[in-house]
Write an enzyme that holds these catalytic residues in place. Structure first.
Site, PDB file in Angstrom:
ATOM      1  CG  ASP A   1      -3.527   7.402  -2.092  1.00  0.00           C
ATOM      2  OD1 ASP A   1      -3.187   6.226  -2.331  1.00  0.00           O
ATOM      3  OD2 ASP A   1      -3.464   7.905  -0.960  1.00  0.00           O
TER       4      ASP A   1
ATOM      5  CE  LYS B   1      -5.833   5.042   3.289  1.00  0.00           C
ATOM      6  NZ  LYS B   1      -6.493   4.078   2.398  1.00  0.00           N
TER       7      LYS B   1
ATOM      8  NE  ARG C   1      -0.832   1.850   3.506  1.00  0.00           N
ATOM      9  CZ  ARG C   1       0.254   2.590   3.714  1.00  0.00           C
ATOM     10  NH1 ARG C   1       1.409   2.025   4.058  1.00  0.00           N
ATOM     11  NH2 ARG C   1       0.211   3.888   3.558  1.00  0.00           N
ATOM     12  N   GLY C   2       0.250   2.385  -0.246  1.00  0.00           N
ATOM     13  CA  GLY C   2       0.987   3.615  -0.468  1.00  0.00           C
ATOM     14  C   GLY C   2       1.086   3.809  -1.965  1.00  0.00           C
ATOM     15  CB  ALA C   3       0.070   6.590  -4.196  1.00  0.00           C
TER      16      ALA C   3
ATOM     17  CD  GLN D   1      -4.251   2.752   6.643  1.00  0.00           C
ATOM     18  OE1 GLN D   1      -4.860   3.248   7.594  1.00  0.00           O
ATOM     19  NE2 GLN D   1      -4.837   2.506   5.487  1.00  0.00           N
TER      20      GLN D   1
ATOM     21  NE  ARG E   1      -6.544   0.391  -2.430  1.00  0.00           N
ATOM     22  CZ  ARG E   1      -6.059   1.040  -1.373  1.00  0.00           C
ATOM     23  NH1 ARG E   1      -4.793   0.935  -1.059  1.00  0.00           N
ATOM     24  NH2 ARG E   1      -6.854   1.797  -0.641  1.00  0.00           N
TER      25      ARG E   1
END
Length: 359
Positions: free
Chosen positions: A247, A258, A56-58, A206, A99
């Site tokens: 993102d 987020k 995860r994390g753009a 997170q 996503r």
């Protein structure tokens, strides 16, 4: 750099083992209690890794997607160039559907497909090697961009400042220093001291599981707070700046991050605290005019009701609304920090200038 800090900034959250031809990632869903590396071999495993937040994390999603598409390209059996490209595009579309909000995913997959299109006249082994090098370039480019973002971001704070962050935009979510955590880690490397307040970031935590984990391991002074405690630490004068990742950034400066980020920005505006968004230019979507055009992913309601709990915290029939992201209006953002510099309002002009200037 201390060994303690190096273990955080040089973590191999995503790596491609060329000798074994294996894509390996840290399963972020198991942190902070277990650091387990998993190997992704099938399209379904790669899709699930992104969808289920194992990666995860753009920026990290983009890096993983690039290596994933190279790995899948190796198994394409079509003999003709046209057949190969058609199958590659199908795999890219499948991964891209995992996503919808993070633009780095579609960006990285697009870069890989365009690279294939430009090199279809090569032999299959040579074409695969070009695709591998492109994935490596995307990874190495993000490392360089994170360092530059960290350097620009560090100019916005001074030694001893309190910094509040939401979600996780450190090395686990990107590469090397990270984006929102980059200035903090780089400053720590240079001997600066910060007081960081890490929002827990409901419902997936997170901030608690990842941001506080990274900062604590790096020797940074971090205090974990519930999301609804941000206002009181700001009112107490303990916060001099807010740093968050992103993102997707629209052409007018609206930024998706987020869920809960926009609330932090509103509070910061009220208390006169500058709110900064940090991310690479690959996260800026100039084809998206404003935040109203950013697709917002909705996730399983059980993430709110049952995840992390021994027993459900709401009755089965209770409805849940679980958007993964919200959009912070550009008017609340003091600056957007990229690897090319710090953009200020009006963002329609400063963001466009990033792409008009190819240098």
């Amino acid at each position: 750099m201390s060994e303690q800090l190096k273990q955080v900034t040089h973590v191999e959250n995503i790596r491609y083992d060329k000798e074994r031809e294996e894509l390996v990632i840290i399963d972020q869903t198991l942190l902070p209690n277990e650091e387990r590396f998993i190997t992704l071999t099938t399209a379904e495993e790669m899709y699930d890794a992104i969808k289920l937040l194992r990666v995860r994390g753009a920026p990290a999603i983009g890096i993983c997607a690039a290596y994933s598409l190279y790995s899948l390209a190796r198994s394409i059996g079509e003999e003709t160039s046209e057949g190969f490209l058609t199958k590659l595009k199908e795999q890219a579309a499948y991964l891209n559907s995992s996503r919808p909000t993070a633009v780095n995913l579609s960006w990285a997959l697009g870069e890989m497909v365009r690279t294939a299109e430009a090199n279809l006249d090569l032999s299959r082994p040579d074409l695969l090697e070009v695709l591998y090098r492109k994935a490596v370039d995307i990874h190495e480019d993000d490392i360089a961009k994170c360092k530059a973002i960290s350097e620009y971001g560090l100019t916005l704070v001074k030694d001893g400042d309190g910094i509040l962050t939401h979600c996780n935009a450190g090395p686990l979510a990107t590469s090397r220093y990270g984006t929102a955590l980059g200035p903090i880690l780089l400053g720590t490397e240079q001997g600066m001291k910060f007081r960081v307040f890490s929002d827990e970031t409901r419902p997936l935590l997170q901030g608690a599981r990842l941001t506080s984990y990274e900062l604590h391991r790096a020797g940074v002074g971090v205090t974990l707070i519930c999301d609804n405690m941000a206002s009181i630490v700001m009112k107490n004068g303990w916060v001099q700046a807010c740093f968050v990742g992103c993102d997707r950034v629209a052409a007018n400066g609206d930024a998706a991050n987020k869920i809960g980020t926009s609330g932090v920005a509103i509070l910061a505006k009220h208390y006169g605290i500058p709110f900064y968004v940090l991310g690479p230019t690959s996260t800026i979507d100039m084809s998206c005019p404003d935040g109203d055009h950013i697709p917002i992913e909705e996730r399983d309601p059980d993430e709110i009701k049952t995840m992390w709990y021994e027993k459900p915290m709401a009755l089965p029939g209770v409805k849940c609304y679980n958007p993964a992201f919200d959009v912070t209006d550009h008017s609340l953002i003091a600056g957007i920090v990229t690897e090319k510099g710090i953009c200020r309002a009006p963002y329609t002009e400063s963001l466009r200038a990033l792409f008009d200037n190819k240098g």
